[in-house]
Design an enzyme around this catalytic site. Structure first.
Site, PDB file in Angstrom:
ATOM      1  N   ARG A 234      -6.458  84.145   9.470  1.00  0.00           N
ATOM      2  CA  ARG A 234      -5.518  85.248   9.313  1.00  0.00           C
ATOM      3  C   ARG A 234      -6.288  86.526   9.033  1.00  0.00           C
ATOM      4  O   ARG A 234      -7.229  86.550   8.238  1.00  0.00           O
ATOM      5  CB  ARG A 234      -4.542  84.988   8.149  1.00  0.00           C
ATOM      6  CG  ARG A 234      -3.465  83.950   8.472  1.00  0.00           C
ATOM      7  CD  ARG A 234      -2.436  84.513   9.438  1.00  0.00           C
ATOM      8  NE  ARG A 234      -1.377  83.571   9.737  1.00  0.00           N
ATOM      9  CZ  ARG A 234      -1.385  82.733  10.758  1.00  0.00           C
ATOM     10  NH1 ARG A 234      -2.433  82.701  11.563  1.00  0.00           N
ATOM     11  NH2 ARG A 234      -0.360  81.936  10.977  1.00  0.00           N
ATOM     12  N   GLU A 263      -3.395  94.407  13.819  1.00  0.00           N
ATOM     13  CA  GLU A 263      -3.457  93.961  15.215  1.00  0.00           C
ATOM     14  C   GLU A 263      -2.325  94.590  16.015  1.00  0.00           C
ATOM     15  O   GLU A 263      -1.214  94.747  15.485  1.00  0.00           O
ATOM     16  CB  GLU A 263      -3.378  92.432  15.280  1.00  0.00           C
ATOM     17  CG  GLU A 263      -4.574  91.746  14.639  1.00  0.00           C
ATOM     18  CD  GLU A 263      -4.537  90.216  14.771  1.00  0.00           C
ATOM     19  OE1 GLU A 263      -3.546  89.691  15.350  1.00  0.00           O
ATOM     20  OE2 GLU A 263      -5.476  89.554  14.321  1.00  0.00           O
ATOM     21  N   HIS A 281      -7.664  87.646  18.834  1.00  0.00           N
ATOM     22  CA  HIS A 281      -6.747  86.617  18.333  1.00  0.00           C
ATOM     23  C   HIS A 281      -6.523  85.530  19.397  1.00  0.00           C
ATOM     24  O   HIS A 281      -5.399  85.253  19.822  1.00  0.00           O
ATOM     25  CB  HIS A 281      -5.409  87.239  17.923  1.00  0.00           C
ATOM     26  CG  HIS A 281      -4.691  86.434  16.880  1.00  0.00           C
ATOM     27  ND1 HIS A 281      -3.948  87.009  15.890  1.00  0.00           N
ATOM     28  CD2 HIS A 281      -4.617  85.100  16.657  1.00  0.00           C
ATOM     29  CE1 HIS A 281      -3.416  86.060  15.112  1.00  0.00           C
ATOM     30  NE2 HIS A 281      -3.818  84.897  15.567  1.00  0.00           N
TER      31      HIS A 281
END
Length: 532
Positions: A234, A263, A281
């Site tokens: 995370r 993000e 990601h």
């Protein structure tokens, strides 16, 4: 009339076909999720909404979803769904918590290799026509110490892959037992020990108040020189500016970062640094993982809409419609009992025993046990629900036993939770009164009658004069209103406890003032979500 489902993000045709094969009418519009106004316009037509991460299910969307019964997220993260708003409106939110575990674990291993051998920079240099063989001197993984922070489903897979690479694997996880560590072939250690010993550190812990920014200037200073850090868990677990400083100083030899504080990551202090490998990601981005979670969410949503079966629900237990009116208050109680123990216990839990006494013993105790474990683990594992909690507990080697018995006390029904760690045994019991509200009736063997509120404070202390005055004075000066105050003790002058139901969260600095008193052993702030 057949239920209707809108698929507003990209799911495979196979997943879409599952809806059709199970008698669900499906409208496949994979780009609709990006058009919020259009989604707002049409959402009222559907019973179900199947999404990935692009669709944002906001409170405004939920308000317009007059017929919506279920939202299914193909993946684990549900940050793009307003869970409280959905719960308030009775909309079930499902996810697929285990569909991308292997994919994420493999990406962490890939990042570790990339950082160890500086592969991206070496590739760019070579393709630019250079031949800088001496520049890219790497290190072997064999024989190095791999520190795994968070040894749940994904972390355990990474740990076993590390063992396969002939690395010495050490792990920190509050819920990892020594027995489970032994099964994995790894060593369980404390966090500071991991920092001191690890050559590589990989993060696989959820984002909670305790883990946010855990890799910072202070923790980096505890690490050995030349450590390499990987984060595929995370964004926000790492303070990026602090890590950048440590890389520039040479304290950290490299980092592999797949997740960021913000993000999409357009800018980061880590960008442009030598031997920092960044990916957008990609932890769950493999064909297999995307297909797995898509198929799972289609199956789960279809089963609910056609048969009423609830699987992997974030905001609803697996309870039949007939059971719900009677069982729901006890589900809330079970979650509170677990949440209490989870928030006051820092030692790894070895075993959990749950006793159902009286009328509650005749209910769906499986759902109640799942609710207890969900509450117990939520302080450490944010993304946990009643379905995944038993699995996560077993993965950590926690032994779970439950028993039922006829009424044995003054209450028609009560639940007693007992946990065992290497150092102590702790118990808490509770019941539901006729008003449907849960209450604590015993803690550490001390009888008490305490209403449960969203914000509470728990203290243990010597039974001595002045404790009530201390708490009232300290909280009063801090502007924290005490709504309810309950005390208990095992004997005059012995051990005592207090439970305070307060109107707002208590700042840590205020609790420090309480802890400074010579008669106070512990003072812990508690939070019970969904209690009002």
């Amino acid at each position: 009339m057949a239920p209707r489902v809108l698929v507003s993000d990209k799911l495979s045709e196979t997943a879409v076909q599952i809806f059709r094969d199970r008698g669900v009418e499906v409208d496949f519009q994979p780009n609709l999720g990006k058009d919020r106004e259009k989604l707002l316009e049409v959402i009222g037509q559907y019973d179900g909404l199947a999404i990935r991460s692009a669709t944002k299910v906001t409170e405004k969307i939920i308000d317009a979803a007059t017929n919506l019964k279920v939202v299914g997220r193909a993946g684990i993260g549900v940050d793009n769904v307003d869970i409280p708003a959905a719960s308030k409106k009775g909309i079930i939110v499902m996810n697929t918590p285990f569909g991308n575990s292997i994919t994420t674990a493999e990406h962490a291993i890939a990042m570790m290799f990339a950082v160890a051998r500086q592969l991206p920079a070496a590739d760019a240099s070579t393709q630019a026509g250079k031949w800088e063989k001496s520049r890219f001197m790497g290190v072997e993984l064999t024989g190095k110490t791999l520190g795994v922070i968070g040894c749940g489903n994904i972390g355990a897979i990474v740990a076993t892959r590390g063992v396969g690479l002939r690395m010495r694997v050490i792990a920190f996880d509050p819920y990892l037992s020594h027995e489970r560590a032994s099964q994995l072939g790894i060593e369980k250690v404390e966090l500071d020990d991991l920092y001191k010993r690890a050559d590589f550190i990989t993060l696989h812990t959820p984002m909670t108040d305790k883990t946010r920014g855990m890799i910072n200037a202070q923790s980096l200073a505890k690490m050995r020189d030349g450590v390499r850090i990987v984060n595929c868990a995370r964004g926000g677990l790492i303070v990026e500016a602090d890590l950048a400083d440590a890389i520039k100083s040479g304290k950290v030899a490299g980092a592999g970062i797949d997740v960021f504080e913000t993000e999409p990551a357009k800018d980061s202090p880590l960008f442009g640094l030598d031997n920092v490998v960044c990916t957008p990601h990609l932890g769950a981005s493999t064909t297999e993982a995307q297909e797995n979670v898509a198929l799972q969410v289609a199956e789960q949503m279809s089963d609910y809409l056609t048969r009423g079966a609830v699987t992997n629900a974030i905001n609803m237990p697996s309870i039949t419609a007939e059971e719900a009116p009677i069982l729901t208050p006890f589900v809330r109680l079970a979650e509170c009992l677990g949440a209490f123990v989870g928030q006051v216990t820092e030692e790894p839990i070895r075993s959990v025993e749950i006793v159902y006494d009286g009328l509650v013993a005749e209910m769906n105790t499986k759902a109640l046990t799942s609710a207890t474990l969900s509450g117990l683990m939520k302080s450490q594992v944010a993304e946990v629900n009643m379905v995944s909690a038993p699995i996560m507990a077993r993965e950590r080697g926690i032994q779970i036993t439950e028993s039922t018995r006829d009424k044995s006390g003054v209450f028609d029904s009560y639940i007693k939770l007992t946990i065992v760690t290497e150092k102590f045994t702790r118990s808490v019991a509770g019941t539901v009164f006729s008003d449907g509200k849960p209450r604590f009736i015993q803690i550490k063997g001390i009888n008490i009658d305490a209403e449960i509120g969203e914000h509470m404070v728990y203290t243990t202390n010597n039974d001595a004069p002045g404790i009530i005055g201390l708490l009232g004075t300290v909280f009063g000066k801090a502007g924290v209103n005490i709504a309810n105050f309950q005390l208990g003790r095992n004997r005059p002058g012995g051990d005592a406890i207090a439970l305070l139901y307060v109107d707002s969260a208590v700042p840590e600095g205020v609790l420090d003032q309480v802890r400074d008193h010579k008669e106070i052993h512990r003072a812990v702030a508690l939070r019970f979500d969904g209690i009002s």
